[in-house]
Design a protein around this motif. Structure first.
Motif, short mmCIF file in Angstrom:
data_model
loop_
_atom_site.label_atom_id
_atom_site.label_comp_id
_atom_site.label_asym_id
_atom_site.label_seq_id
_atom_site.Cartn_x
_atom_site.Cartn_y
_atom_site.Cartn_z
N UNK A 43 0.82 -1.20 0.00
CA UNK A 43 0.00 0.00 0.00
C UNK A 43 0.86 1.26 0.00
N UNK A 44 1.90 1.28 0.83
CA UNK A 44 2.77 2.46 0.88
C UNK A 44 3.55 2.63 -0.42
N UNK A 45 3.95 1.51 -1.05
CA UNK A 45 4.67 1.59 -2.33
C UNK A 45 3.78 2.16 -3.42
N UNK A 46 2.52 1.75 -3.45
CA UNK A 46 1.59 2.27 -4.45
C UNK A 46 1.37 3.77 -4.26
N UNK A 47 1.25 4.20 -3.01
CA UNK A 47 1.03 5.62 -2.74
C UNK A 47 2.26 6.44 -3.11
N UNK A 48 3.45 5.94 -2.78
CA UNK A 48 4.68 6.67 -3.12
C UNK A 48 4.87 6.70 -4.64
N UNK A 49 4.47 5.64 -5.33
CA UNK A 49 4.53 5.65 -6.79
C UNK A 49 3.61 6.74 -7.36
N UNK A 50 2.45 6.89 -6.75
CA UNK A 50 1.53 7.96 -7.15
C UNK A 50 2.16 9.33 -6.92
N UNK A 51 2.79 9.51 -5.75
CA UNK A 51 3.46 10.78 -5.48
C UNK A 51 4.59 11.05 -6.48
N UNK A 52 5.33 10.01 -6.80
CA UNK A 52 6.41 10.16 -7.76
C UNK A 52 5.92 10.51 -9.15
N UNK A 53 4.82 9.90 -9.56
CA UNK A 53 4.25 10.21 -10.86
C UNK A 53 3.71 11.64 -10.91
N UNK A 54 3.14 12.09 -9.80
CA UNK A 54 2.57 13.44 -9.74
C UNK A 54 3.66 14.51 -9.76
N UNK A 55 4.76 14.25 -9.04
CA UNK A 55 5.80 15.26 -8.89
C UNK A 55 6.99 15.07 -9.82
N UNK A 56 7.06 13.90 -10.49
CA UNK A 56 8.20 13.61 -11.34
C UNK A 56 9.45 13.24 -10.58
N UNK A 57 9.28 12.79 -9.33
CA UNK A 57 10.41 12.40 -8.49
C UNK A 57 10.89 11.00 -8.89
N UNK A 58 12.05 10.93 -9.52
CA UNK A 58 12.61 9.65 -9.95
C UNK A 58 12.89 8.76 -8.74
N UNK A 59 13.35 9.37 -7.66
CA UNK A 59 13.68 8.62 -6.46
C UNK A 59 12.46 7.89 -5.90
#
Length: 257
Positions: free
Chosen positions: A134-150
């Motif tokens: 669940x946390x990985x999916x949410x962080x992936x969403x944050x990364x896609x929204x902000x363009x954060x490669x990390x």
């Protein structure tokens, strides 16, 4: 809340620093020997402490970042952006804490269960797998929204690790002695996590003079890349030593005949 966060963070840093050294004791000790077992337990308990204090710190920031960082909040030029940034960073670090906790607990449980896989199916372990996914999916969403490669890179890594652990847990059958490889993979994986955190916090300052802003990304990804390479080599070595692949192939040939 600020003092609770600071206290947890101090424990997190102190125990994490000890875990950096403890990691190598079971790696270098004779497998199955007294030193390996004792140092392995000490490392596992220290990593559980690191993970739990990390989860607590992140939960406090997600709940009330203003109380945790009152001075920084008041000094921020854009307080709304400060709150969003604090919560995004806490979500990312929470995922990493779940990653380390799930890895070290999975590694200890498979060692205890061996071929039975009884304790890895208990509710607390299932919660660890779910929390990591669940946390990985949410962080992936944050990364896609902000363009954060990390964020994207580590969310993918976390999801792969979670899926791998669940596949082992719920597989109909496993290879003979596969628990040895599973234990090795999980414990080295947790070690990659603690060295990644150390590199990201301290290592980036050593590299920033040479690489500039790229130092941050390198400090996060280099331990994972090097650790994964070492894990692949170690897995092949112990698969050959314990004949995990050979026995599995023989079983397939017997089934086919």
């Amino acid at each position: 809340m600020q003092y609770l966060h600071q206290f947890s963070l101090v424990i997190h840093i102190i125990v994490g620093s000890c875990a950096l050294l403890l990691f190598w004791a079971p790696i270098l000790a004779k497998k199955g020997g007294k030193m390996h077992n004792l140092s392995g337990k000490a490392y596992a308990y220290s990593m559980q402490t690191v993970s739990l204090t990390g989860i607590l710190c992140c939960a406090l920031v997600l709940t009330d970042p203003i109380s945790v960082y009152p001075e920084a909040y008041l000094q921020a030029s854009n307080q709304a952006d400060f709150l969003n940034s604090a919560r995004e960073r806490a979500s990312f670090l929470l995922m990493l804490s779940f990653l380390v906790l799930a890895s070290v607990m999975h590694g200890m449980r498979v060692l205890k269960d061996k071929a039975s896989r009884l304790t890895v199916k208990r509710p607390d372990m299932l919660f660890n797998y779910f929390a990591l996914c669940a946390s990985a999916l949410y962080v992936a969403y944050l990364g896609a929204q902000s363009g954060q490669v990390l964020y994207l890179a580590f969310s993918i890594i976390s999801m792969i690790v979670a899926i791998k652990m669940m596949r082992y847990t719920f597989a109909h059958t496993v290879k003979p002695r596969q628990w040895i490889i599973e234990h090795l993979s999980a414990m080295i994986g947790s070690g990659i996590g603690v060295y990644t955190a150390f590199s990201a916090v301290g290592g980036r300052y050593l590299l920033v003079e040479v690489l500039g802003e790229q130092a941050m990304l390198l400090a996060w990804l280099a331990p994972s890349a090097l650790g994964t390479l070492g894990l692949i080599v170690a897995k092949r070595k112990y698969q050959q030593r314990y004949q995990v692949v050979v026995k599995d192939n023989l079983a397939r040939q017997a089934a086919a005949s």
